[in-house]
Write an enzyme that holds these catalytic residues in place. Structure first.
Site, PDB file in Angstrom:
ATOM      1  N   GLU A   9       0.779  -1.037  -0.209  1.00 58.52           N
ATOM      2  CA  GLU A   9       0.593  -0.136   0.304  1.00 58.52           C
ATOM      3  C   GLU A   9       0.380   1.228   0.107  1.00 58.52           C
ATOM      4  OE1 GLU A   9      -2.569  -2.874   3.063  1.00 58.52           O
ATOM      5  OE2 GLU A   9      -0.618  -2.403   2.257  1.00 58.52           O
ATOM      6  N   ASP A  95      -1.783  -5.453   3.401  1.00 61.30           N
ATOM      7  CA  ASP A  95      -2.342  -5.707   4.694  1.00 61.30           C
ATOM      8  C   ASP A  95      -3.331  -7.164   4.456  1.00 61.30           C
ATOM      9  OD1 ASP A  95      -0.917  -3.487   5.506  1.00 61.30           O
ATOM     10  OD2 ASP A  95      -1.955  -2.174   6.206  1.00 61.30           O
ATOM     11  N   ASP A  97      -5.958  -7.951   6.402  1.00 61.30           N
ATOM     12  CA  ASP A  97      -7.737  -7.626   7.086  1.00 61.30           C
ATOM     13  C   ASP A  97      -8.158  -7.194   5.696  1.00 61.30           C
ATOM     14  OD1 ASP A  97      -6.614  -4.992   6.504  1.00 61.30           O
ATOM     15  OD2 ASP A  97      -6.635  -4.019   8.259  1.00 61.30           O
ATOM     16  N   GLU A  99      -9.795  -4.657   4.647  1.00 59.37           N
ATOM     17  CA  GLU A  99      -9.024  -3.353   3.777  1.00 59.37           C
ATOM     18  C   GLU A  99      -8.036  -3.997   3.311  1.00 59.37           C
ATOM     19  OE1 GLU A  99     -10.559  -0.472   3.401  1.00 59.37           O
ATOM     20  OE2 GLU A  99     -12.215  -0.471   4.805  1.00 59.37           O
ATOM     21  N   TYR A 329       1.470  -5.745  12.805  1.00 58.01           N
ATOM     22  CA  TYR A 329       0.315  -5.039  12.225  1.00 58.01           C
ATOM     23  C   TYR A 329      -0.308  -3.672  13.577  1.00 58.01           C
ATOM     24  CZ  TYR A 329      -3.055  -3.875   9.364  1.00 58.01           C
ATOM     25  OH  TYR A 329      -4.610  -2.752   8.347  1.00 58.01           O
ATOM     26  N   ARG A 331      -3.471  -2.724  13.410  1.00 61.20           N
ATOM     27  CA  ARG A 331      -4.916  -3.384  14.083  1.00 61.20           C
ATOM     28  C   ARG A 331      -4.979  -4.580  13.856  1.00 61.20           C
ATOM     29  NH1 ARG A 331      -4.355   0.254   8.451  1.00 61.20           N
ATOM     30  NH2 ARG A 331      -4.942   2.459   8.963  1.00 61.20           N
ATOM     31  N   HIS A 376      -4.219 -11.936  13.330  1.00 68.11           N
ATOM     32  CA  HIS A 376      -3.706 -12.554  14.390  1.00 68.11           C
ATOM     33  C   HIS A 376      -3.430 -12.626  16.077  1.00 68.11           C
ATOM     34  CE1 HIS A 376      -7.189 -13.857  12.153  1.00 68.11           C
ATOM     35  NE2 HIS A 376      -6.978 -13.862  11.115  1.00 68.11           N
TER      36      HIS A 376
END
Length: 926
Positions: A9, A95, A97, A99, A329, A331, A376
């Site tokens: 990203e 990422d 997740d 998004e 990460y 989030r 996770h």
């Protein structure tokens, strides 16, 4: 030579990973999302009247979305396509997740690769983690893509159906959202509680005690205690009162003693020479366990409490730490640690604090939320071994270092031993003498407790903070010097004690505390509303919309928020119901897990389910069947005694409906300043504002030239002076439009704002006439023949010559600047508004790797910005000139370049980008 293309990203992430992969790989950044649902007005002409015309989503055919590549990302997509032509494999490394999965899918759809595609995931950017990710690629997770797409469509439906109602009934430009509206409601409800709050007055008695026997162990060691029982009745504390100022039913039923001033002082008098003795003594073991490693939510909360960071600032700082390989990460809903991280934390704790500080078995933490998703693992220092804060301090900015240190301490502490100690509780008492009057002869019992930490355990590394306790001062016992750790002196039951400094104190119960960002995040998580990864953006949104204002760390709702929440509660009650919103979140988790079908769920949400009756009315019918909405009622809040607050077009104001007025006239009104919080707008405050608004002004005198009276008064935009003109009345027989035209044609009085050094209390007629003399003619430019004037403006004092202006150094210069001085100013190069002189850069950050030019931070008209001389980028709100790092500056400039030059909107539009292909699932397979 075969090359592999890796797409992430952000440019910072790309640079870091490129260094780990070597020349066989080309790492490029998409710079976030590359496409989205367009605004309906931006749809191609042939689609505006079709099924996509309202939402850019075809709700009648499977809620099919229509996507367009962002205008400022078309260049980036073209660059990625060129890079893909030379690659033999494509790795989508966004990422891990929803998004990130969605970005990967959109890249797949836009690039249409003809080479093998692999999904590469990792939750930390270290050499080991990247190598492991290369060896363990997977397919795109279609369920995660479905979940993100469902959320995006849901938010589009919610916003586009509900927001227009707010525009019609409250004000243009407002927005409603699935999470933001509920978050706003929480803040408004707390303010309503504060507005309705009635404080209760109560008294208590405290004293300082020590051994009466000078030879006793710990003789001379004093401790504090509070009166907890009088006779057979427990003494009331703040916790015993409700928010209406009354004893709670349980307290009243138990016969709790509510002390008033007379009784409390009588107790002090009656105990003046009393013989106190220890009635009971109890000691219990004390154990305290460490907090779990950080999740997104707990990181935001602790960063707010300990570092005074906003949620947005904390997440931005955490993002930079993650992308540069310092933490995992950021989030995540999970507090668990990998086996490698657990070993690293235990090893570091033993090395730094000793083996006795590490428990025999590793601690295991599990998520409370069964639907926990995103990454996770908890947020922790990156790598299979952790770098200490001291080892990375020189590499990080101040904010980055503080947050890294917080993450490191929390992680290491989570694998350390419990803190151990003991808590002693003592009750002591005496009988009130006859001097106590009505309460004479009663037994007065005081209580105190103290905790001693015998083994600090994890506290040697980290101690979790907490939100403000509303009843903190109502604790039934106190230590001699306060604090969590206070050791009581050695005592035995029956020991005689001497009392010193017995004091009767009055207290008022306090209103429920306002939310802070930390406590609001905690409340949202406890209610199951939204996801922690979105809380920062949610809080930023309600602040940017003007629904919530910050006062210190407290979040204060605006009156606009009151109107919005009231409309939603009365006409969209289900959409802002906490349980309903939490159930929606759980349903979206079910879609992410593949246990629910997104189309069926969206169909029920939007069209409803007739089989479930009225309670299952869909959003479409809910909006269509709203009926009449009383806009005046929605925008009105009764204050009391006939005074009400109204949310008007130009801001909130109060009006007094108790004052009789002629037909067609408005009641007395006054604007409400932004610094008056809703719970502070009492009847008395409203009358004060009305009185100030009704003030015709302070008469300063008469202008000797015009003969007009000069007055000074307070206005919405600050104090000002003006002249009173004797104008003929407007003919009331004219139409409203004609009256408006006649009024506009009348002469306007001269008006001038007071200078910063002036006030309504000290302004004189001479000061006023001086102000009204502006603009002042300084003279004529001998070269151009143009007149030069000095005047005051929105951005301060300045000179004007035709259309050319120059800033003046101060307000006094408007009255003193000479023609020669003005001409000298015009000889100098024109600078941006508000700039006094060319100033050196605020900071120098090294050379930009793209342009090769030096990057500096400068102060500009709209705040600090970073530039390499070719590209400028204003610093985000939560980044300061002191805290920005070279890496952040390089990334900000790269993002700005990727957007390309701003393009003017034209009437004619090119054909839109290709519509989303129906065969999404096929495209997602590798």
């Amino acid at each position: 030579m075969p090359r592999k293309l890796v797409i992430v990203e952000s440019p910072a992430k790309a640079r870091k990973i490129q260094g780990y992969l070597g020349d066989d790989y080309e790492v490029e950044a998409s710079v976030g999302h590359i496409r989205d649902l367009p605004q309906p007005s931006e749809l191609p002409a042939d689609m505006k009247k079709g099924p996509y015309g309202k939402f850019a989503v075809d709700v009648d055919h499977g809620f099919d979305p229509y996507y367009e590549v962002y205008a400022d990302k078309k260049k980036k997509v073209a660059e990625l396509k060129r890079a893909l032509k030379d690659a033999d494999e494509l790795y989508l490394a966004t990422d891990e997740d929803r998004e990130g999965e969605a970005i990967a899918w959109h890249l797949l759809e836009a690039l249409k690769p003809k080479v093998p595609v692999k999904r590469m995931v990792f939750h930390e950017i270290t050499r080991e983690a990247i190598q492991r990710a290369l060896q363990n690629t997977r397919d795109l997770d279609e369920h995660l893509v479905d979940a993100q797409e469902t959320r995006r469509i849901l938010d589009r439906l919610y916003g586009y159906e509900v927001s227009p109602v707010l525009w019609r009934k409250i004000a243009q430009g407002l927005s409603a959202g699935r999470v933001q509206s509920v978050a706003t409601r929480l803040v408004v409800e707390r303010e309503r509680e504060r507005m309705a709050f009635v404080p209760a007055e109560y008294w208590d008695v405290t004293g300082t005690f020590e051994h009466a026997d000078a030879s006793a162990p710990d003789a001379g060691k004093a401790f504090g205690a509070r009166l907890v029982q009088l006779g057979d009745a427990r003494v009331a504390s703040g916790r015993d009162f409700d928010d209406r100022g009354q004893l709670k039913p349980a307290a009243a039923r138990d016969g709790v003693a509510h002390l008033d001033e007379t009784t409390a002082r009588a107790v002090v008098t009656g105990l003046a020479d009393a013989a106190f003795a220890v009635r009971s003594l109890e000691t219990k073991p004390y154990t305290r366990r460490p907090a779990a490693p950080f999740t997104t939510s707990t990181l935001q909360q602790e960063a707010s409490r300990k570092l005074r960071m906003s949620s947005r600032q904390a997440m931005r700082t955490a993002q930079s730490l993650y992308e540069n390989g310092y933490i995992t990460y950021m989030r995540t809903d999970s507090p668990s640690l990998s086996a490698e991280a657990t070993t690293a934390a235990r090893r570091q704790a033993a090395e730094l604090y000793g083996p006795e500080f590490v428990p025999e078995k590793p601690r295991v933490y599990a998520a409370k939320n069964q639907g926990a998703q995103e990454a996770h693992e908890a947020i922790r220092p990156a790598g299979d071994s952790f770098r200490t804060p001291a080892q990375v301090k020189r590499e990080l900015s101040d904010d980055q270092f503080k947050l890294y240190e917080l993450v490191w301490k929390r992680t290491v502490a989570s694998q350390m031993a419990d803190a151990k100690g003991s808590t002693a509780s003592v009750r002591l008492g005496a009988t009130l003498s006859a001097a106590a009057g009505d309460v004479a002869g009663r037994d007065a019992v005081f209580a105190a407790s103290g905790t001693v930490i015998t083994f600090r355990g994890f506290l040697a590394a980290y101690e979790e903070s907490s939100d403000v306790d509303r009843y903190a001062e109502d604790a039934p016992v106190v230590g001699a010097k306060g604090g969590d750790e206070t050791r009581l002196p050695q005592m035995s039951e029956g020991d005689a004690l001497r009392a010193d400094d017995l004091t009767a104190d009055g207290h008022s119960t306090s209103a429920p505390p306002r939310y802070t960002e930390a406590s609001l995040v905690k409340a949202l998580e406890e209610l199951g509303i939204g996801r922690p990864s979105t809380y920062a953006s949610t809080i930023s949104t309600i602040q940017d919309r003007g629904y919530v204002l910050s006062r210190g760390q407290a979040l204060v709702p605006s009156w606009l928020a009151f109107a919005v929440v009231r409309l939603l509660e009365e006409h969209f009650d289900r959409l802002v119901d906490y349980d309903f919103t939490a159930r929606m979140e759980a349903d979206l988790d079910e879609i992410a897990a593949g246990r629910r079908d997104r189309v069926a769920w969206l169909t029920e949400f939007y069209f409803g389910d007739a089989a479930k009756g009225e309670d299952a009315e869909g959003l479409r019918d809910l909006v269509a069947n709203l009926g009449d909405i009383d806009a005046r009622g929605i925008n009105s809040v009764p204050i009391g005694e006939g005074i009400q607050l109204r949310v008007g077009r130009y801001g909130p104001y109060v009006e007094d409906l108790s004052v009789p007025v002629k037909e067609g006239e408005n009641p007395p009104r006054a604007s409400v300043p932004d610094d008056v919080a809703p719970d502070e707008l009492t009847v008395a405050k409203a009358r004060e504002l009305l009185a100030a608004g009704a003030d015709d002004g302070k008469v300063l005198g008469t202008d000797p030239v015009s003969g007009h009276e000069i007055i000074a008064k307070a206005g919405r935009y600050g104090p000002y002076v003006t002249e009173v003109l004797d104008l003929p009345p407007i003919d009331t027989s004219l139409s409203a439009a004609a009256q408006k035209k006649a009024k506009a044609a009348q002469p306007k009085p001269r008006t001038a704002s007071l200078l910063k050094t002036q006030s309504l209390d000290t302004i004189t007629i001479d000061d006023a006439l001086r102000l009204l003399s502006l603009p002042r003619v300084v003279g004529t430019d001998p070269e151009s023949g143009e007149e030069i004037t000095a005047q005051n403006g929105r951005y301060g004092p300045y000179l004007k010559k035709g259309t050319d202006s120059r800033s003046l150094p101060d307000e006094e210069s408007m009255f003193t600047v000479t023609l020669d001085e003005a001409l000298e100013l015009y000889k100098q190069p024109k600078r941006g508004r508000g700039q006094r002189a060319a100033t050196p850069p605020l900071r120098e950050l090294g050379d930009d790797p793209n342009s090769g030019k030096p990057i500096v931070v400068k102060d500009g008209r709209f705040g600090a910005y970073v530039t390499d001389g070719e590209t400028n980028r204003t610093l985000p709100r939560d980044v300061t000139p002191e805290s920005i790092t070279p890496e952040q500056a390089i990334e900000l400039l790269a993002e700005k370049r990727a957007q390309g030059p701003a393009k003017k909107r034209t009437t004619a539009r090119k054909p839109a980008a290709a519509k989303k292909t129906p065969a999404k699932k096929t495209a997602a397979k590798k």
